[in-house]
Design a protein around this motif. Structure first.
Motif, PDB file in Angstrom:
ATOM      1  N   GLY A  80       1.852   6.099   9.758  1.00  0.00           N
ATOM      2  CA  GLY A  80       2.490   4.539   9.286  1.00  0.00           C
ATOM      3  C   GLY A  80       1.005   3.628   9.301  1.00  0.00           C
ATOM      4  N   ARG A 126       7.318  -5.207  -7.049  1.00  0.00           N
ATOM      5  CA  ARG A 126       7.479  -4.084  -6.234  1.00  0.00           C
ATOM      6  C   ARG A 126       7.545  -2.734  -6.798  1.00  0.00           C
ATOM      7  NH1 ARG A 126      11.561  -2.293  -1.309  1.00  0.00           N
ATOM      8  NH2 ARG A 126      12.976  -1.616  -3.049  1.00  0.00           N
ATOM      9  N   LEU A 135       7.798   5.906  -1.283  1.00  0.00           N
ATOM     10  CA  LEU A 135       6.777   5.231  -1.148  1.00  0.00           C
ATOM     11  C   LEU A 135       6.791   3.618  -1.873  1.00  0.00           C
ATOM     12  CD1 LEU A 135       3.687   4.913   0.191  1.00  0.00           C
ATOM     13  CD2 LEU A 135       3.083   5.727  -2.179  1.00  0.00           C
ATOM     14  N   TYR A 136       6.302   2.602  -1.287  1.00  0.00           N
ATOM     15  CA  TYR A 136       6.267   1.208  -1.982  1.00  0.00           C
ATOM     16  C   TYR A 136       5.075   0.661  -1.864  1.00  0.00           C
ATOM     17  CZ  TYR A 136      11.501   1.945  -1.008  1.00  0.00           C
ATOM     18  OH  TYR A 136      12.688   2.321  -0.966  1.00  0.00           O
ATOM     19  N   THR A 167      -2.135   1.880   7.880  1.00  0.00           N
ATOM     20  CA  THR A 167      -2.310   1.687   6.663  1.00  0.00           C
ATOM     21  C   THR A 167      -3.779   1.077   6.498  1.00  0.00           C
ATOM     22  OG1 THR A 167      -1.653  -0.935   6.941  1.00  0.00           O
ATOM     23  CG2 THR A 167      -0.015   0.557   6.207  1.00  0.00           C
ATOM     24  N   GLN A 189       4.323  -3.497  -2.331  1.00  0.00           N
ATOM     25  CA  GLN A 189       4.778  -5.038  -2.654  1.00  0.00           C
ATOM     26  C   GLN A 189       3.593  -5.689  -3.114  1.00  0.00           C
ATOM     27  OE1 GLN A 189       7.877  -6.462  -2.792  1.00  0.00           O
ATOM     28  NE2 GLN A 189       6.852  -8.391  -3.583  1.00  0.00           N
ATOM     29  N   ALA A 222       1.279  -5.108  -0.283  1.00  0.00           N
ATOM     30  CA  ALA A 222       1.604  -4.581   0.976  1.00  0.00           C
ATOM     31  C   ALA A 222       2.108  -2.774   0.795  1.00  0.00           C
ATOM     32  CB  ALA A 222       2.683  -5.224   1.847  1.00  0.00           C
ATOM     33  N   ILE A 223       1.559  -2.025   1.484  1.00  0.00           N
ATOM     34  CA  ILE A 223       2.156  -0.502   1.178  1.00  0.00           C
ATOM     35  C   ILE A 223       3.018  -0.361   2.463  1.00  0.00           C
ATOM     36  CG2 ILE A 223       0.291   0.353   2.540  1.00  0.00           C
ATOM     37  CD1 ILE A 223       0.403   2.689   0.422  1.00  0.00           C
ATOM     38  N   SER A 224       4.278   0.486   2.087  1.00  0.00           N
ATOM     39  CA  SER A 224       5.161   0.997   2.831  1.00  0.00           C
ATOM     40  C   SER A 224       5.565   2.361   2.619  1.00  0.00           C
ATOM     41  CB  SER A 224       6.246  -0.204   3.121  1.00  0.00           C
ATOM     42  OG  SER A 224       6.895  -0.536   2.122  1.00  0.00           O
ATOM     43  N   ARG A 225       6.540   2.902   3.448  1.00  0.00           N
ATOM     44  CA  ARG A 225       7.108   4.214   3.158  1.00  0.00           C
ATOM     45  C   ARG A 225       8.591   4.157   4.050  1.00  0.00           C
ATOM     46  NH1 ARG A 225       2.982   8.542   4.710  1.00  0.00           N
ATOM     47  NH2 ARG A 225       4.893   9.919   4.218  1.00  0.00           N
ATOM     48  N   ASP A 226       9.310   4.782   3.156  1.00  0.00           N
ATOM     49  CA  ASP A 226      10.678   5.009   3.816  1.00  0.00           C
ATOM     50  C   ASP A 226      10.890   6.272   3.764  1.00  0.00           C
ATOM     51  OD1 ASP A 226      13.202   5.208   4.453  1.00  0.00           O
ATOM     52  OD2 ASP A 226      13.769   3.265   3.654  1.00  0.00           O
ATOM     53  N   ILE A 275      -1.294   4.752   3.309  1.00  0.00           N
ATOM     54  CA  ILE A 275      -0.321   4.732   4.503  1.00  0.00           C
ATOM     55  C   ILE A 275      -0.419   6.329   4.923  1.00  0.00           C
ATOM     56  CG2 ILE A 275       1.721   5.082   3.204  1.00  0.00           C
ATOM     57  CD1 ILE A 275       2.963   3.226   5.508  1.00  0.00           C
TER      58      ILE A 275
END
Length: 125
Positions: free
Chosen positions: A54, A18, A77-78, A56, A80, A67-71, A50
């Motif tokens: 939100g 990750r 930004l992440y 993608t 996985q 898998a892209i994600s954001r907090d 992303i």
């Protein structure tokens, strides 16, 4: 905004990593974000994006594995990355786009205004 990518390393084929990208100077929520990579001797390649809203989008080469994600609360930004393959070996970059709509996801280098320094991912066979 300044971007700092981390989380790269050496992993065996089939393994997972990750990556993280921490933004400073501005709120991450102001930007559409993306991940790219560049292998030796190759052009930089789009992986995933992303939007601020939100939504993608993924490159075919990583769809179903990454898998892209954001907090936004953590300004981070992440991505996985699962089922890694030797051909995933590259320097991975995060990028921020200040333009576009709330659901805009850029796929080209030129869509992005700010870049992190890159983190090396090496996948052994």
């Amino acid at each position: 905004v300044q971007l700092q990518a981390s989380g790269g390393g050496l992993v065996q084929a089939g393994g997972s990593l990750r990556l993280s990208c921490v933004a400073s100077g501005r709120f991450l929520s102001s930007y559409g974000m993306g991940w790219f990579r560049q292998a030796p001797g190759k052009e930089r390649e789009f992986l995933a994006a992303i939007s601020r809203g939100g939504s993608t989008v993924y490159a075919d080469s990583v769809k179903g594995r990454f898998a892209i994600s954001r907090d936004n609360a953590k300004n981070t930004l992440y991505v996985q990355m699962d089922s890694l393959k030797p051909e995933d070996t590259a320097v991975y970059y995060c990028a921020a786009a200040s333009g576009g709509t709330y659901y805009y996801t850029g796929r080209k280098d030129s869509d992005y205004d700010y870049w992190g320094q890159g983190t090396q991912v090496t996948v052994s066979s």
